[in-house]
Design a protein around this motif. Structure first.
Motif, short mmCIF file in Angstrom:
data_model
loop_
_atom_site.label_atom_id
_atom_site.label_comp_id
_atom_site.label_asym_id
_atom_site.label_seq_id
_atom_site.Cartn_x
_atom_site.Cartn_y
_atom_site.Cartn_z
N PHE A 11 0.81 -1.32 0.06
CA PHE A 11 0.11 0.12 -0.08
C PHE A 11 0.98 1.38 -0.07
N ALA A 12 2.17 1.17 0.21
CA ALA A 12 2.97 2.31 0.13
C ALA A 12 2.78 3.04 -1.24
N MET A 13 2.63 2.25 -2.01
CA MET A 13 2.60 2.93 -3.76
C MET A 13 1.60 3.89 -3.77
N PHE A 14 0.67 3.76 -2.61
CA PHE A 14 -0.57 4.79 -2.67
C PHE A 14 -0.29 6.01 -1.76
N ARG A 15 0.67 6.92 -2.05
CA ARG A 15 1.09 7.98 -1.07
C ARG A 15 0.23 9.04 -1.52
N PRO A 16 -0.31 9.50 -0.32
CA PRO A 16 -1.27 10.71 -0.14
C PRO A 16 -0.55 11.95 -0.85
N GLY A 17 -1.34 12.57 -1.77
CA GLY A 17 -0.81 13.86 -2.50
C GLY A 17 -0.20 13.26 -3.76
N GLU A 18 0.11 12.13 -4.08
CA GLU A 18 0.85 11.72 -5.18
C GLU A 18 -0.20 11.37 -6.27
N THR A 22 -2.87 8.78 -15.28
CA THR A 22 -3.83 9.22 -16.23
C THR A 22 -4.00 7.99 -17.22
N SER A 23 -5.50 7.75 -17.48
CA SER A 23 -5.78 6.58 -18.29
C SER A 23 -5.56 6.86 -19.79
N GLU A 24 -5.42 5.72 -20.45
CA GLU A 24 -5.70 5.95 -21.72
C GLU A 24 -7.18 6.26 -22.26
N TRP A 25 -7.18 7.04 -23.23
CA TRP A 25 -8.45 7.51 -23.80
C TRP A 25 -9.45 6.24 -24.10
N VAL A 26 -10.83 6.42 -23.83
CA VAL A 26 -11.73 5.49 -23.97
C VAL A 26 -13.00 6.18 -24.96
N THR A 27 -13.43 5.56 -25.92
CA THR A 27 -14.71 6.05 -26.83
C THR A 27 -15.92 5.57 -26.24
N VAL A 28 -16.63 6.66 -25.77
CA VAL A 28 -18.01 6.15 -25.45
C VAL A 28 -19.04 6.59 -26.51
N ASP A 29 -19.38 5.04 -27.16
CA ASP A 29 -20.22 5.32 -28.20
C ASP A 29 -21.72 4.77 -28.04
N GLN A 30 -22.52 4.79 -29.25
CA GLN A 30 -23.76 4.11 -28.92
C GLN A 30 -23.98 2.96 -28.63
N PRO A 31 -23.21 2.24 -29.00
CA PRO A 31 -23.55 0.72 -28.61
C PRO A 31 -23.11 0.54 -27.02
N MET A 32 -21.97 1.28 -26.47
CA MET A 32 -21.71 1.28 -25.32
C MET A 32 -22.87 1.62 -24.48
N ILE A 33 -23.37 2.97 -24.74
CA ILE A 33 -24.46 3.62 -23.88
C ILE A 33 -25.61 2.80 -24.17
N SER A 34 -26.19 2.26 -25.30
CA SER A 34 -27.56 1.33 -25.34
C SER A 34 -27.18 0.17 -24.76
N LEU A 76 -10.67 2.77 -16.18
CA LEU A 76 -9.79 4.08 -16.01
C LEU A 76 -8.82 3.94 -15.02
N LEU A 77 -9.05 3.52 -13.68
CA LEU A 77 -8.05 3.46 -12.90
C LEU A 77 -7.06 2.33 -13.10
N HIS A 78 -7.53 1.04 -13.35
CA HIS A 78 -6.59 0.32 -13.79
C HIS A 78 -5.64 0.72 -15.14
N SER A 79 -6.12 1.32 -16.05
CA SER A 79 -5.44 1.86 -17.22
C SER A 79 -4.38 3.01 -16.63
N ALA A 80 -4.76 3.73 -15.61
CA ALA A 80 -3.92 4.78 -15.20
C ALA A 80 -2.77 4.13 -14.51
N MET A 81 -2.98 3.19 -13.68
CA MET A 81 -2.07 2.26 -13.03
C MET A 81 -1.18 1.34 -13.90
N GLY A 82 -1.54 1.29 -15.12
CA GLY A 82 -0.90 0.28 -15.87
C GLY A 82 -1.00 -1.17 -15.74
N ASP A 83 -2.07 -1.33 -15.00
CA ASP A 83 -2.20 -2.91 -14.49
C ASP A 83 -3.57 -3.30 -15.13
N SER A 84 -3.95 -4.79 -14.53
CA SER A 84 -5.11 -5.26 -15.33
C SER A 84 -5.91 -5.89 -13.94
#
Length: 161
Positions: A11-18, A22-34, A76-84
Motif C-alpha cells: 500500500f506504500a505505492m498509494f502515497r497521499p498527495g501523489e 492518467t488513463s488511456e482514452w476510451v470512446t463512449v459510443d452508442q453501442p456502449m450507451i445502449s 480507467l483506474l486500472h489503465s492509469a495504473m498500467g495494470d489489469s
C-alpha cells in the motif's frame, strides 16, 4: 508486516498527495450507451434513441448515462495504473469498492466522445476495524471540453482472506 503492507499488496505505492496516473482514452459510443441501458433496464430515450435525442434533447444527440460515467472508473483506474484486473493476489485478499465521499457529474458525455481518467491518492489509512482504506481523487476528462464529466472522491477497501 508494515502498516502499509497487507499480504503481498504494498500500500506504500498509494502515497497521499501523489498522482496515481492518467488513463488511456476510451470512446463512449452508442453501442456502449445502449448496452448500459439494456443491462440496467433503463430505456431512457435521451440515452438510447438517437433520433429522439436529436429532436427533443437539449444536447442534440444522445449522452452517456451518469451511472455509466461512474462505472468507467474501475477501467480507467486500472489503465492509469498500467495494470489489469487479474486478481493476482486473490490468495491473500482483494479490493472492493467502499463508496464515495463526494461525487459530482459535472458535464454529460456526448455520444462518440473520448474520455480519460486522472487519479490522485488523497488518503491511505487503516480504519477502526483494521482494514486498509485508500481514497482516490477522480477526474474524468472529456476530450476537447473545459469542464470534466465527473469529479469525486472514491474509496477502496482491502479485504484480507
Amino acid at each position: 508486516m508494515s502498516d502499509n503492507q497487507v499480504g503481498l499488496v504494498d500500500f506504500a505505492m498509494f502515497r497521499p498527495g501523489e498522482n496515481v496516473g492518467t488513463s488511456e482514452w476510451v470512446t463512449v459510443d452508442q453501442p456502449m450507451i445502449s448496452g448500459f441501458g439494456d443491462i440496467t433496464l433503463d430505456p431512457d430515450p435521451m440515452h438510447v434513441d438517437p433520433e429522439w435525442a436529436a429532436e427533443n434533447s437539449a444536447f442534440g444527440r444522445t449522452i452517456a448515462f451518469g451511472f455509466l460515467t461512474m462505472s468507467l472508473l474501475t477501467h480507467l483506474l486500472h489503465s492509469a495504473m498500467g495494470d489489469s484486473n487479474d486478481r493476482e493476489h486473490a490468495d491473500v485478499g482483494y479490493f472492493l469498492n467502499y463508496g464515495f465521499d463526494r461525487m459530482r457529474l459535472v458535464s454529460p458525455i456526448p455520444v462518440d466522445s473520448r474520455v480519460r481518467g486522472h487519479f490522485k491518492t488523497l488518503e491511505n489509512y487503516t480504519d477502526e476495524k483494521d482494514r486498509q482504506m485508500v481514497k482516490f481523487e477522480c477526474h474524468i476528462e472529456i476530450e476537447g471540453e473545459e469542464r470534466p464529466a465527473l469529479i469525486g472522491e472514491w474509496l477502496a477497501i482491502w479485504i484480507n482472506k
